[in-house]
Design an enzyme around this catalytic site. Structure first.
Site: not given
Length: 212
Positions: A121, A139
């Site tokens: 991420k 996310d």
């Protein structure tokens, strides 16, 4: 899988609502964004933005971070949560950036994920925001909303969501789209009480259609 027309409508609608599509974290240097993203784990961007000015004033260079005592760094980031682990990661990361990457944040997934505390991420966000590459930042907001829309099969696994979004989203739209997911997740498509009745994406959302 969602039709290309529906995907395009969602992208364009979000562009109209959030023209900039920027990361909420504030930074001036490439490593400051990297560090801010690490601090944002299990913490809000707003809180990180409150903490980082004093942190970067105390440690104004990558060298000062590399030489810092993690305990002192922890004092500045205490309110972000998990400060012991995060402070150690920041110091070790600064040391690695200086020792192995010439003081620059690297620009490949493999190099980025080799750094302390950096997962896919974070790496995707850096690749998108710093290097302008196609990036799929999965996310909690992105995972939740793309699942509700029907862009994915509803998987909660970030890597699986990333793989599915790569099949749906045009690469040039991916980075800003993911930033807009964060903003939209805060404003409208919240975790507990999504505002489906007034949602501008409702006509292209699987969850909203099912609720009608």
């Amino acid at each position: 899988m969602k039709s290309k027309a529906a995907v395009k409508r969602v992208i364009e609608t979000l562009k109209n609502i959030y023209p900039d599509g920027l990361c909420s974290l504030r930074y001036e240097k490439d490593y400051e964004l990297l560090f801010a993203v690490r601090l944002s784990a299990q913490c809000t961007d707003a809180r990180v933005n409150q903490v980082t000015p004093a942190l970067y004033a105390r440690f104004p260079t990558l060298e000062s971070f590399a030489e810092a005592d993690p305990k002192e760094v922890g004092e500045y980031i205490h309110s972000c949560g998990f400060y012991n682990g995060k402070s150690k990661d920041l110091v070790l990361c600064a040391q690695r950036l200086l020792g192995e990457f010439g003081g620059k944040v690297p620009g490949t997934m493999e190099e980025l994920t080799s750094l302390p505390g950096v997962g896919r991420k974070t790496a995707n966000l850096i690749l998108g925001d710093i290097y302008g590459q196609p990036a799929y930042v999965c996310d909690t907001h992105c995972i939740r909303i793309t699942g509700r829309l029907g862009f994915t099969d509803g998987s909660k696994d970030p890597l699986q969501v990333e793989k599915q979004l790569r099949q749906v989203l045009p690469p040039k739209e991916s980075n800003n789209f993911c930033h807009r997911m964060v903003l939209f997740g805060r404003d409208t498509c919240t975790a507990r009480s999504p505002k489906c009745e007034s949602c501008p994406l409702a006509k292209d959302c699987d969850m909203a259609k099912a609720a009608i």
